[in-house]
Design a protein around this motif. Structure first.
Motif, PDB file in Angstrom:
ATOM      1  N   ARG A  53      25.946 151.608 131.730  1.00 21.27           N
ATOM      2  CA  ARG A  53      25.443 150.869 130.569  1.00 21.27           C
ATOM      3  C   ARG A  53      24.244 149.592 131.263  1.00 21.27           C
ATOM      4  O   ARG A  53      23.294 149.346 130.484  1.00 21.27           O
ATOM      5  CB  ARG A  53      26.553 149.613 130.181  1.00 21.27           C
ATOM      6  N   LYS A  54      24.393 149.231 132.443  1.00 19.10           N
ATOM      7  CA  LYS A  54      23.288 148.603 133.277  1.00 19.10           C
ATOM      8  C   LYS A  54      22.143 149.261 133.039  1.00 19.10           C
ATOM      9  O   LYS A  54      21.110 148.874 132.665  1.00 19.10           O
ATOM     10  CB  LYS A  54      23.679 148.494 134.595  1.00 19.10           C
ATOM     11  N   ALA A  60      19.596 146.850 135.094  1.00 15.26           N
ATOM     12  CA  ALA A  60      19.079 147.381 136.282  1.00 15.26           C
ATOM     13  C   ALA A  60      18.258 148.677 136.118  1.00 15.26           C
ATOM     14  O   ALA A  60      18.387 149.279 135.045  1.00 15.26           O
ATOM     15  CB  ALA A  60      20.594 148.361 136.864  1.00 15.26           C
ATOM     16  N   ALA A  61      17.144 148.769 136.736  1.00 15.50           N
ATOM     17  CA  ALA A  61      16.232 149.551 136.471  1.00 15.50           C
ATOM     18  C   ALA A  61      16.410 150.892 137.425  1.00 15.50           C
ATOM     19  O   ALA A  61      15.906 152.078 136.899  1.00 15.50           O
ATOM     20  CB  ALA A  61      14.873 149.033 136.911  1.00 15.50           C
ATOM     21  N   LEU A  63      18.943 153.160 140.656  1.00 14.28           N
ATOM     22  CA  LEU A  63      20.197 153.383 141.125  1.00 14.28           C
ATOM     23  C   LEU A  63      20.078 152.517 142.566  1.00 14.28           C
ATOM     24  O   LEU A  63      21.203 151.868 142.911  1.00 14.28           O
ATOM     25  CB  LEU A  63      20.400 154.892 141.750  1.00 14.28           C
ATOM     26  N   SER A  64      19.107 152.158 143.254  1.00 18.04           N
ATOM     27  CA  SER A  64      18.713 151.539 144.140  1.00 18.04           C
ATOM     28  C   SER A  64      19.220 150.049 143.888  1.00 18.04           C
ATOM     29  O   SER A  64      19.677 149.280 144.551  1.00 18.04           O
ATOM     30  CB  SER A  64      17.543 151.457 144.875  1.00 18.04           C
ATOM     31  N   ASP A  65      18.634 149.402 142.612  1.00 16.89           N
ATOM     32  CA  ASP A  65      19.211 148.227 142.189  1.00 16.89           C
ATOM     33  C   ASP A  65      20.763 148.069 141.885  1.00 16.89           C
ATOM     34  O   ASP A  65      21.359 147.003 142.367  1.00 16.89           O
ATOM     35  CB  ASP A  65      18.438 147.909 140.558  1.00 16.89           C
ATOM     36  N   ILE A  66      21.568 149.056 141.492  1.00 16.21           N
ATOM     37  CA  ILE A  66      22.764 148.866 141.318  1.00 16.21           C
ATOM     38  C   ILE A  66      23.581 148.934 142.757  1.00 16.21           C
ATOM     39  O   ILE A  66      24.407 148.428 142.875  1.00 16.21           O
ATOM     40  CB  ILE A  66      23.440 150.308 140.458  1.00 16.21           C
ATOM     41  N   ALA A  67      22.910 149.831 143.481  1.00 17.91           N
ATOM     42  CA  ALA A  67      23.596 149.977 145.018  1.00 17.91           C
ATOM     43  C   ALA A  67      23.357 148.465 145.758  1.00 17.91           C
ATOM     44  O   ALA A  67      24.483 148.154 146.326  1.00 17.91           O
ATOM     45  CB  ALA A  67      22.661 151.011 145.768  1.00 17.91           C
TER      46      ALA A  67
END
Length: 127
Positions: A53-54, A60-61, A63-67
């Motif tokens: 969803r992010k 979040a743009a 996977l690094s942003d999420i991590a």
């Protein structure tokens, strides 16, 4: 325009304070369910859907942003995110029927890469 329908659910629980910490206890006549899906698999699926969803909403743009936000490596986020792409039939069996998978959580991520028609057989070993 119809008014929303409210459903009230009553769950008889008691709060006990062993060692000074509150603990919610089920009724004494309730037998705990020993089978079902392991909690870590349910949490991983929920986390994967949150991350999906992010990404879809732009919160979040990458996977690094999420991590970075979660305090984990992006090498962890990628495989776990695959759980958000399991077929509806597999998700229904895991989340609603609570049928335990015959594969590990790592293998479950690999199953998500299969076509939806093959995922159920690979996850539960049934046709």
């Amino acid at each position: 325009m119809n008014a929303p329908v409210t459903t009230r659910v009553f769950i008889p629980l008691t709060i006990r304070k062993p060692n000074g910490r509150p603990k919610i206890m089920p009724p004494v006549d309730m037998v705990p369910d020993t089978g079902g899906v392991a909690p870590h698999i349910l949490k991983a699926i929920a986390k994967a859907w949150g991350w999906r969803r992010k990404l879809e909403t732009g919160a979040a743009a990458t996977l690094s942003d999420i991590a970075e936000a979660e305090g984990v490596s992006d090498r962890y986020v990628g495989p776990m995110l695959r759980l958000a792409y399991l077929s509806p039939a597999v998700l229904e069996k895991l989340l609603v029927a609570r049928v335990p998978p015959e594969v590990s959580i790592k293998e479950l991520g690999m199953v998500s890469e299969l076509p939806w028609a093959e995922q159920e057989k690979s996850t539960f070993g049934v046709a």
